[in-house]
Design a protein around this motif. Structure first.
Motif, mmCIF file in Angstrom:
data_model
loop_
_atom_site.group_PDB
_atom_site.id
_atom_site.type_symbol
_atom_site.label_atom_id
_atom_site.label_comp_id
_atom_site.label_asym_id
_atom_site.label_seq_id
_atom_site.Cartn_x
_atom_site.Cartn_y
_atom_site.Cartn_z
ATOM 1 N N MET A 1 0.847 -1.193 0.000
ATOM 2 C CA MET A 1 0.000 0.000 0.000
ATOM 3 C C MET A 1 0.887 1.250 0.000
ATOM 4 S SD MET A 1 -2.874 1.167 2.800
ATOM 5 C CE MET A 1 -3.822 -0.328 2.540
ATOM 6 N N GLU A 2 0.558 2.227 -0.857
ATOM 7 C CA GLU A 2 1.323 3.453 -0.910
ATOM 8 C C GLU A 2 1.244 4.178 0.431
ATOM 9 O OE1 GLU A 2 0.105 5.867 -4.125
ATOM 10 O OE2 GLU A 2 0.508 4.364 -5.656
ATOM 11 N N SER A 3 2.344 4.854 0.794
ATOM 12 C CA SER A 3 2.429 5.513 2.092
ATOM 13 C C SER A 3 1.342 6.574 2.281
ATOM 14 C CB SER A 3 3.802 6.138 2.274
ATOM 15 O OG SER A 3 4.079 7.064 1.235
ATOM 16 N N SER A 4 1.033 7.314 1.195
ATOM 17 C CA SER A 4 0.018 8.361 1.303
ATOM 18 C C SER A 4 -1.369 7.765 1.554
ATOM 19 C CB SER A 4 -0.005 9.218 0.039
ATOM 20 O OG SER A 4 -0.262 8.411 -1.108
ATOM 21 N N MET A 5 -1.702 6.684 0.832
ATOM 22 C CA MET A 5 -2.989 6.016 1.029
ATOM 23 C C MET A 5 -3.065 5.394 2.421
ATOM 24 S SD MET A 5 -5.966 5.308 -0.059
ATOM 25 C CE MET A 5 -5.818 5.751 -1.807
ATOM 26 N N PHE A 6 -1.957 4.810 2.862
ATOM 27 C CA PHE A 6 -1.872 4.214 4.191
ATOM 28 C C PHE A 6 -2.173 5.268 5.257
ATOM 29 C CE2 PHE A 6 1.000 3.888 7.863
ATOM 30 C CZ PHE A 6 0.531 2.719 8.448
ATOM 31 N N LEU A 7 -1.557 6.437 5.108
ATOM 32 C CA LEU A 7 -1.742 7.506 6.091
ATOM 33 C C LEU A 7 -3.175 8.022 6.081
ATOM 34 C CD1 LEU A 7 -0.439 9.315 8.205
ATOM 35 C CD2 LEU A 7 0.216 10.898 6.375
ATOM 36 N N VAL A 8 -3.764 8.172 4.903
ATOM 37 C CA VAL A 8 -5.137 8.658 4.793
ATOM 38 C C VAL A 8 -6.109 7.707 5.484
ATOM 39 C CG1 VAL A 8 -7.041 9.071 3.177
ATOM 40 C CG2 VAL A 8 -4.773 10.014 2.697
ATOM 41 N N ILE A 9 -5.950 6.414 5.235
ATOM 42 C CA ILE A 9 -6.836 5.424 5.855
ATOM 43 C C ILE A 9 -6.692 5.453 7.374
ATOM 44 C CG2 ILE A 9 -7.325 2.961 6.099
ATOM 45 C CD1 ILE A 9 -6.498 2.619 3.185
ATOM 46 N N CYS A 10 -5.456 5.519 7.872
ATOM 47 C CA CYS A 10 -5.217 5.577 9.319
ATOM 48 C C CYS A 10 -5.875 6.812 9.931
ATOM 49 C CB CYS A 10 -3.717 5.586 9.611
ATOM 50 S SG CYS A 10 -2.896 4.007 9.343
ATOM 51 N N ILE A 11 -5.758 7.941 9.235
ATOM 52 C CA ILE A 11 -6.338 9.190 9.738
ATOM 53 C C ILE A 11 -7.859 9.082 9.812
ATOM 54 C CG2 ILE A 11 -6.788 11.608 9.132
ATOM 55 C CD1 ILE A 11 -3.900 11.748 8.133
ATOM 56 N N ILE A 12 -8.481 8.556 8.765
ATOM 57 C CA ILE A 12 -9.939 8.405 8.745
ATOM 58 C C ILE A 12 -10.401 7.497 9.880
ATOM 59 C CG2 ILE A 12 -11.881 7.468 7.433
ATOM 60 C CD1 ILE A 12 -10.426 8.339 4.875
ATOM 61 N N VAL A 13 -9.700 6.385 10.062
ATOM 62 C CA VAL A 13 -10.056 5.429 11.120
ATOM 63 C C VAL A 13 -9.948 6.073 12.493
ATOM 64 C CG1 VAL A 13 -9.314 3.323 12.300
ATOM 65 C CG2 VAL A 13 -9.464 3.363 9.806
ATOM 66 N N VAL A 14 -8.865 6.789 12.738
ATOM 67 C CA VAL A 14 -8.641 7.396 14.055
ATOM 68 C C VAL A 14 -9.611 8.548 14.308
ATOM 69 C CG1 VAL A 14 -6.964 8.669 15.462
ATOM 70 C CG2 VAL A 14 -6.250 6.648 14.200
ATOM 71 N N VAL A 15 -9.951 9.315 13.280
ATOM 72 C CA VAL A 15 -10.960 10.372 13.444
ATOM 73 C C VAL A 15 -12.301 9.755 13.846
ATOM 74 C CG1 VAL A 15 -12.367 12.091 12.237
ATOM 75 C CG2 VAL A 15 -9.897 12.067 11.906
ATOM 76 N N ALA A 16 -12.692 8.673 13.157
ATOM 77 C CA ALA A 16 -13.956 7.995 13.470
ATOM 78 C C ALA A 16 -13.941 7.422 14.886
ATOM 79 C CB ALA A 16 -14.224 6.885 12.453
ATOM 80 N N ALA A 17 -12.826 6.785 15.265
ATOM 81 C CA ALA A 17 -12.716 6.209 16.605
ATOM 82 C C ALA A 17 -12.723 7.302 17.670
ATOM 83 C CB ALA A 17 -11.435 5.383 16.705
ATOM 84 N N GLY A 18 -12.023 8.395 17.396
ATOM 85 C CA GLY A 18 -12.006 9.516 18.331
ATOM 86 C C GLY A 18 -13.387 10.138 18.496
ATOM 87 N N PHE A 19 -14.118 10.205 17.403
ATOM 88 C CA PHE A 19 -15.489 10.743 17.460
ATOM 89 C C PHE A 19 -16.367 9.900 18.372
ATOM 90 C CE2 PHE A 19 -19.844 10.462 15.757
ATOM 91 C CZ PHE A 19 -20.262 11.767 16.001
ATOM 92 N N ILE A 20 -16.320 8.573 18.208
ATOM 93 C CA ILE A 20 -17.118 7.678 19.044
ATOM 94 C C ILE A 20 -16.706 7.798 20.513
ATOM 95 C CG2 ILE A 20 -17.615 5.251 19.566
ATOM 96 C CD1 ILE A 20 -19.084 6.305 17.131
ATOM 97 N N GLN A 21 -15.401 7.895 20.750
ATOM 98 C CA GLN A 21 -14.914 8.022 22.126
ATOM 99 C C GLN A 21 -15.363 9.351 22.735
ATOM 100 O OE1 GLN A 21 -13.078 5.557 23.498
ATOM 101 N NE2 GLN A 21 -12.453 6.462 25.440
ATOM 102 N N GLY A 22 -15.268 10.422 21.967
ATOM 103 C CA GLY A 22 -15.701 11.724 22.471
ATOM 104 C C GLY A 22 -17.196 11.772 22.729
ATOM 105 N N LEU A 23 -17.939 10.999 21.942
ATOM 106 C CA LEU A 23 -19.396 10.994 22.049
ATOM 107 C C LEU A 23 -19.886 10.116 23.197
ATOM 108 C CD1 LEU A 23 -21.787 12.222 20.435
ATOM 109 C CD2 LEU A 23 -21.897 10.079 19.160
ATOM 110 N N THR A 24 -19.333 8.906 23.310
ATOM 111 C CA THR A 24 -19.846 7.950 24.297
ATOM 112 C C THR A 24 -18.882 7.675 25.447
ATOM 113 O OG1 THR A 24 -18.945 6.017 23.145
ATOM 114 C CG2 THR A 24 -21.125 6.781 22.468
ATOM 115 N N SER A 25 -17.625 8.080 25.296
ATOM 116 C CA SER A 25 -16.565 7.853 26.293
ATOM 117 C C SER A 25 -16.052 6.419 26.320
ATOM 118 C CB SER A 25 -17.010 8.278 27.700
ATOM 119 O OG SER A 25 -17.322 9.644 27.712
#
Length: 243
Positions: A1-25
């Protein structure tokens, strides 16, 4: 996987996970782990998720600190810590697939009952935190699933969203710190782990910030329903992960 695509996917995943954590703890690891473990080695993904989860918990506790009930939390924490080593031993005695399937199905069934309006109110919450902490500790030591039992109990008690978020976050911080110390002792906190974690902190912050903003628009009833759906998702993923 290209480094740029790898980083984008990781960022999207962590934003989504952070959102759920911020919302429900809770739920950061539930969202982040399945995806990050497919992108980077598991030995790196696990400590990264735990460290980012600690960061999200620290941010949430700042927002919810006035609602922490230490008189109840210390009992939960102590019970969990005592039971966690037993949970590790339990994993040696029982088949992991059987343990995960039973736990996942049980959690889903209880969460569905609560969604349908059923509840089993406990009058002495302080005393009830002992068995809840023991169950949470056992599951944390065996299959790393400490959050759902506590979240189910708080939902059953119809705990207000602020108290719910504060107590489960305070509990999560203690577990995160202990787990990170264990990883440090075992040599899992490598330079690569810290590098990945630092790269993902900004996206984690964005997700948590959005989640904290969004929670203010939910009343206690909608928050409780959302928390139960996240619990159902965690139970479903636990069952699916055995295949």
């Amino acid at each position: 996987m290209e480094s740029s695509m790898f980083l984008v996917i990781c960022i999207i995943v962590v934003v989504a996970a952070g959102f759920i954590q911020g919302l429900t703890s809770f739920g950061f690891a539930l969202i982040a782990m399945p995806f990050l473990a497919r992108l980077i080695p598991l030995q790196q993904a696990v400590p990264i998720v735990v460290m980012l989860s600690l960061c999200t918990n620290l941010i949430v506790i700042i927002d919810a600190r006035r609602h922490v009930d230490l008189k109840k939390i210390w009992i939960l924490i102590l019970s969990s810590l005592v039971a966690a080593p037993i949970g590790t031993y339990l994993l040696l005695l029982l088949d992991e697939r059987l343990l995960k399937s039973f736990t996942g199905i049980f959690i889903i069934l209880i969460a569905i009952l609560l969604l349908l309006g059923k509840s089993f109110p406990v009058k002495n919450e302080k005393l009830a935190f002992v068995p809840v902490g023991i169950i949470s500790g056992l599951l944390n030591g065996s299959i790393s699933m400490s959050g759902p039992p506590v979240a189910l109990f708080l939902s059953n008690q119809r705990t207000g969203k602020e108290t719910f978020r504060a107590n489960i976050t305070a509990y999560g911080i203690i577990l995160n710190v202990i787990t990170i110390c264990t990883y440090a002792y075992s040599g899992m906190l490598t330079r690569q782990v810290f590098t990945y974690s630092l790269w993902l902190v900004p996206s984690m912050l964005i997700g948590v910030w959005i989640g904290i903003k969004a929670i203010r628009k939910l009343n206690d009833q909608w928050f409780r329903r959302l928390a139960l759906w996240v619990i159902i998702l965690s139970g479903a993923w636990t069952v699916i992960s055995i295949f």
